[in-house]
Design a protein around this motif. Structure first.
Motif, PDB file in Angstrom:
ATOM      1  N   THR A 268       0.600  -1.223  -0.354  1.00  0.00           N
ATOM      2  CA  THR A 268      -0.235  -0.123   0.072  1.00  0.00           C
ATOM      3  C   THR A 268       0.693   1.209   0.132  1.00  0.00           C
ATOM      4  OG1 THR A 268      -1.611  -0.924   1.099  1.00  0.00           O
ATOM      5  CG2 THR A 268      -1.884   1.775   1.374  1.00  0.00           C
ATOM      6  N   ALA A 269      -0.071   2.016  -1.026  1.00  0.00           N
ATOM      7  CA  ALA A 269       1.480   3.692  -0.644  1.00  0.00           C
ATOM      8  C   ALA A 269       1.310   3.983   0.055  1.00  0.00           C
ATOM      9  CB  ALA A 269       0.798   4.657  -2.484  1.00  0.00           C
TER      10      ALA A 269
ATOM     11  N   TRP B  29       8.390   1.532  -0.237  1.00  0.00           N
ATOM     12  CA  TRP B  29       9.539   1.753   0.360  1.00  0.00           C
ATOM     13  C   TRP B  29      10.611   0.221  -1.138  1.00  0.00           C
ATOM     14  CZ3 TRP B  29      11.290   4.187   3.067  1.00  0.00           C
ATOM     15  CH2 TRP B  29      10.701   4.982   4.276  1.00  0.00           C
ATOM     16  N   ALA B  30      11.465   0.604  -1.570  1.00  0.00           N
ATOM     17  CA  ALA B  30      12.630   0.249  -2.470  1.00  0.00           C
ATOM     18  C   ALA B  30      14.009  -0.616  -1.613  1.00  0.00           C
ATOM     19  CB  ALA B  30      12.649   1.327  -3.513  1.00  0.00           C
ATOM     20  N   GLY B  31      14.123  -0.177  -0.223  1.00  0.00           N
ATOM     21  CA  GLY B  31      14.761  -1.156   0.189  1.00  0.00           C
ATOM     22  C   GLY B  31      14.449  -0.084   1.481  1.00  0.00           C
ATOM     23  N   PRO B  32      16.369   0.295   2.557  1.00  0.00           N
ATOM     24  CA  PRO B  32      16.307   0.170   3.707  1.00  0.00           C
ATOM     25  C   PRO B  32      16.580   2.754   3.284  1.00  0.00           C
ATOM     26  CG  PRO B  32      17.237  -1.692   4.192  1.00  0.00           C
ATOM     27  CD  PRO B  32      17.016  -0.794   2.105  1.00  0.00           C
TER      28      PRO B  32
ATOM     29  N   THR C 246       8.321   9.852   2.436  1.00  0.00           N
ATOM     30  CA  THR C 246       9.058   9.208   3.169  1.00  0.00           C
ATOM     31  C   THR C 246       9.574   9.196   4.530  1.00  0.00           C
ATOM     32  OG1 THR C 246       9.621   9.223   0.765  1.00  0.00           O
ATOM     33  CG2 THR C 246      11.196   8.217   2.594  1.00  0.00           C
ATOM     34  N   ALA C 247       9.498  11.095   4.327  1.00  0.00           N
ATOM     35  CA  ALA C 247       9.767  10.939   6.238  1.00  0.00           C
ATOM     36  C   ALA C 247       8.495  10.523   7.134  1.00  0.00           C
ATOM     37  CB  ALA C 247       9.742  12.520   5.941  1.00  0.00           C
ATOM     38  N   ILE C 248       7.556  10.875   6.504  1.00  0.00           N
ATOM     39  CA  ILE C 248       6.732  10.110   7.813  1.00  0.00           C
ATOM     40  C   ILE C 248       6.133   8.987   7.956  1.00  0.00           C
ATOM     41  CG2 ILE C 248       3.637  10.232   8.146  1.00  0.00           C
ATOM     42  CD1 ILE C 248       3.551  13.109   6.054  1.00  0.00           C
TER      43      ILE C 248
ATOM     44  N   GLN D 148      10.039   8.732 -13.168  1.00  0.00           N
ATOM     45  CA  GLN D 148       9.908   8.389 -11.011  1.00  0.00           C
ATOM     46  C   GLN D 148      11.175   8.772 -10.706  1.00  0.00           C
ATOM     47  OE1 GLN D 148      11.376   6.999 -15.203  1.00  0.00           O
ATOM     48  NE2 GLN D 148       9.907   5.607 -15.352  1.00  0.00           N
ATOM     49  N   LEU D 149      10.837   8.960  -9.614  1.00  0.00           N
ATOM     50  CA  LEU D 149      11.337   9.055  -8.491  1.00  0.00           C
ATOM     51  C   LEU D 149      12.036   8.201  -7.236  1.00  0.00           C
ATOM     52  CD1 LEU D 149       8.264  11.101  -8.585  1.00  0.00           C
ATOM     53  CD2 LEU D 149       9.765  12.447  -7.177  1.00  0.00           C
ATOM     54  N   THR D 150      13.387   8.829  -7.283  1.00  0.00           N
ATOM     55  CA  THR D 150      13.270   7.255  -6.055  1.00  0.00           C
ATOM     56  C   THR D 150      14.427   8.540  -5.234  1.00  0.00           C
ATOM     57  OG1 THR D 150      14.385   6.440  -7.326  1.00  0.00           O
ATOM     58  CG2 THR D 150      15.564   5.876  -5.516  1.00  0.00           C
ATOM     59  N   ALA D 151      13.779   8.728  -2.916  1.00  0.00           N
ATOM     60  CA  ALA D 151      14.699   9.212  -2.340  1.00  0.00           C
ATOM     61  C   ALA D 151      14.976   8.554  -1.684  1.00  0.00           C
ATOM     62  CB  ALA D 151      12.768  10.071  -1.854  1.00  0.00           C
ATOM     63  N   HIS D 152      15.833   9.119  -1.205  1.00  0.00           N
ATOM     64  CA  HIS D 152      16.931   8.881  -0.310  1.00  0.00           C
ATOM     65  C   HIS D 152      17.475   9.467   1.493  1.00  0.00           C
ATOM     66  CE1 HIS D 152      18.939   5.722  -2.485  1.00  0.00           C
ATOM     67  NE2 HIS D 152      18.876   6.733  -3.737  1.00  0.00           N
TER      68      HIS D 152
END
Length: 160
Positions: free
Chosen positions: A4-5, A32-35, A72-74, A113-117
């Motif tokens: 779920t998003a 999530w796509a990893g830690p 992502t922070a939440i 595509q967005l990827t956040a770290h």
């Protein structure tokens, strides 16, 4: 079973960029796509155009990066506290700062595509970096500082 998003788990989120109930908004979905790493795919609409109609508007790009990172922070805060999203007091973050670098025009006729770290976490702020790509080419990067605020901040009577 598909995950779920994050945005579909947040209570009362009507944000233009990430609110699932805002019919006029972007309604992004982050996973999530990893830690410490999350991803989002967004398909622009023709009316998300910049001046040249073949490119995505820079403000939309900034909103995508901002909302993907804050969501992502939440989600990270819930994970760090070992709490389910529907726990008693909801967790909420807002944008403390947003820095965007536009590297090349982003085509509007295909998904981005967005990827956040997550770069750094603390009790009151989370720092994230994000990359926005189209067809494998990085088009923009961003840094977001997300600030934790009390849930009461969202109430109309107390937000002023």
């Amino acid at each position: 079973m598909e995950a779920t998003a994050f945005q579909d788990l947040f209570t009362g989120n009507f944000c233009f960029g990430c609110g699932p109930t805002n019919q006029d908004g972007l309604q992004i979905k982050s996973y999530w796509a990893g830690p410490g790493k999350s991803v989002c795919t967004f398909k622009p609409k023709p009316y998300h155009t910049a001046g040249p109609r073949q490119f995505l508007n820079g403000g939309i790009i900034a909103t995508l990066i901002d909302c993907h990172c804050v969501s992502t922070a939440i989600a990270q805060a819930y994970q760090d506290e070992g709490r389910p999203f529907d726990s008693a007091t909801p967790i909420w973050y807002v944008t403390g700062s947003l820095t965007i670098k536009y590297l090349r025009p982003t085509p509007i006729d295909r998904p981005v595509q967005l990827t956040a770290h997550i770069v750094e976490t603390g009790p009151k702020k989370t720092v994230l970096s994000c990359s926005l790509s189209s067809s494998g080419q990085e088009c923009a990067t961003g840094e977001v500082i997300a600030i934790r605020v009390p849930w009461s901040w969202r109430d109309e009577e107390t937000a002023g």
